[in-house]
Design a protein around this motif. Structure first.
Motif: not given
Lengths: 276, 289
Positions: B148-163, B227-239
């Protein structure tokens, strides 16, 4: 900390540390979960698996043809490291030593591939490589991976080169060294630490580079990270443990090089773009 | 050789030419594909030259991806930036920065695919996090954090925070500590020192930091699928771009989506850098002279 700090300041400081601790704890736990799962027999509804085994590593090795995948990965990474050094270091030298009209434009040209994310330029790049008949092969993967690494080497190397006294080179010139000899006998030894650092970072980044490889590879040119993606994507078909065994193999491949790299470079360089 | 002399007066000689191979490479494999993609996006399979763009902005399944991507990228980037400031302010006074920064670099080198796989396991209904939360009695049922949304959000947070953190740290360390000491001598407490001295000097760096991190999160791909719902809430533009290119083999449409992705990033970056000018203009080093 200093004396005389108020209670609220101390509270603030400790909450910042708790935050950092929480982040690091979850990060390490996440990594540990992958490692434990890859070594476990059955793991359901308990804190730890029922028993431990190494059989998943053998089954992952066969199932995912990891021998071939690792060989491809090292071929790609090795070629990318060597080529980005050969292209990047001379260009960095020219940019560090000469002022010429249009230099700002050239620097911008090298900044763009680092600022634009791989997904955005990866799709047009893959299209061009497919039209040229290069995609789907190992050379296509290497070419695509070079796009961000060549500028990266250049931008990391420029400050290294700038700090070398130009009089050393002038002296070598006075004694009759040509550009090539100057490079081999004077610059290369002086620049060796910088080149090593830049290339190690390229190596770590290329092992982890997913998007560009994913867009341009074919069945025979998969690297480890793409193989891992496909395995996770099709999870359910295979045992979760053997996917995690592959994940651990991937982690070890990156971490070994990261540990070596950290001996030579400052961690901020991994984020590394132009410092100014 | 008057030409050679004239050129070398302007700084062009044998050494300058060393820049050529790398420059030609970047032109051939970065600039050319971009222009090629732009032209290709204007030559759709069917319809007029803007048909791809018209299709994108009339199909909610396609134009909706921009909103979904922003809805993930902007909060994740803002959270990263906001958290990185207090941590960096603390860490810069530390003596042994190296170990902490080394740990924080881990997620960058592990890459998004491994983080996605790790989080699937760690955040899943049987994962250690849910187990710990239930063990402490904080929740009665496992909370849903993956697919769902939170899985992607958390992964973005984890991979983004160090940077974000490492960039903020390098900007914070660039601020001359004597400025703060001077303010402290004049009686400013921690909070007002931060507000009136550090923050204005940091604003420029934070704006650049925001842009760099935002551009990375905006192009989230593997974790949105895994980690997300690629057909639903996390169908981002790169998909959407990936589907067009590698599932429908419509390279023209895919290029159009890639161009739209690039321009959306450009607009946000330009807006942030434009707003930066309103806050403060000047050197961040200060001090000397």
């Amino acid at each position: 900390m200093r004396r005389g700090e108020t209670v609220s300041a101390r509270l603030w400081a400790s909450s910042v540390w708790v935050l950092v601790g929480f982040f690091v704890l979850n990060l390490l736990a996440m990594i540990a979960a992958v490692v434990v799962n890859s070594l476990g027999t059955r793991w359901f509804n308990t804190w730890l698996p029922q028993g431990f085994t190494t059989k998943w590593y053998f089954s992952a090795w066969d199932e995912f043809q990891l021998g071939d995948v690792l060989f491809t990965t090292f071929q790609v990474v090795g070629a990318v490291v060597v080529l980005s050094g050969l292209l990047g270091v001379p260009a960095a030298y020219a940019l560090a030593r000469r002022e010429f009209p249009g230099k700002r434009l050239v620097v911008l040209l090298f900044l763009l591939p680092l600022l634009v994310p791989p997904i955005t330029f990866g799709i047009p790049l893959a299209t061009v490589l497919y039209r040229a008949g290069l995609a789907g092969s190992i050379s296509g993967v290497i070419l695509a991976n070079l796009v961000p690494t060549v500028p990266f080497v250049i931008l990391v190397m420029i400050p290294f080169i700038e700090q070398i006294d130009p009089r050393v080179e002038a002296a070598a010139r006075v004694f009759g060294a040509g550009t090539l000899r100057l490079f081999i006998h004077v610059l290369a030894p002086l620049l060796a630490p910088g080149i090593l650092a830049a290339l190690l970072l390229v190596l770590v980044r290329t092992i982890a580079m997913f998007e560009l490889t994913f867009f341009t590879d074919g069945p025979t040119s998969q690297t480890l990270v793409v193989a891992l993606y496909y395995a996770v994507y099709a999870a359910g078909v295979r045992a979760g443990q053997s996917i995690d065994a592959m994940a651990v193999i991937y982690m070890v491949t990156t971490l070994v090089w990261l540990l070596i790299a950290l001996r030579f470079v400052n961690p901020t360089q991994i984020v590394g773009r132009a410092r100014r | 050789m008057p030409l050679r002399l004239a050129l070398s007066r302007r700084g062009i000689d044998g050494v300058t030419l060393l820049v050529l191979p790398a420059a030609l490479f970047v032109v051939a494999l970065f600039v050319y594909p971009f222009l090629y993609g732009l032209v290709l996006s204007l030559q759709p399979k069917a319809g007029g030259w803007l048909a791809n763009y018209a299709k994108f902005f009339s199909d909610p399944f396609l134009y909706g991806t921009i909103g979904k991507t922003l809805w993930l990228a902007v909060p994740a980037t803002l959270l990263n930036i906001l958290l990185s400031i207090p941590v960096a302010m603390r860490v810069r006074r530390m003596h042994r920065q190296r170990l902490l920064t080394a740990i924080l670099v881990l997620p960058i080198t592990l890459g998004t695919v491994l983080i996605a796989e790790g989080l699937l396991l760690y955040l899943g209904p049987q994962g250690w996090l849910n187990r710990a939360l239930m063990g402490f009695g904080l929740v009665s049922h496992p909370i849903r954090l993956v697919h769902n949304y939170w899985g992607v959000f958390i992964s973005l947070f984890i991979s983004g925070f160090p940077f974000t953190f490492l960039l903020t740290l390098s900007y914070v360390s660039g601020i001359d500590p004597s400025l703060e000491r001077a303010a402290s001598t004049l009686g400013a407490d921690t909070r007002s020192r931060f507000r009136h001295i550090v923050l204005p000097l940091l604003a420029q760096g934070l704006a650049i930091n925001f842009c760099l991190s935002f551009v990375q999160t905006f192009s989230v791909f593997p974790s949105a699928v895994l980690l997300g719902a690629p057909a639903g809430v996390t169908r981002v533009i790169s998909i959407a771009a990936y589907t067009a290119a590698f599932e429908q083999y419509d390279y023209s449409m895919a290029s159009a989506i890639a161009m739209i992705m690039g321009f959306s990033q450009l607009i946000i970056v330009a807006a942030v850098l434009g707003a930066r000018v309103l806050v403060y203009r000047g050197p961040a080093g200060g001090g000397k002279g």
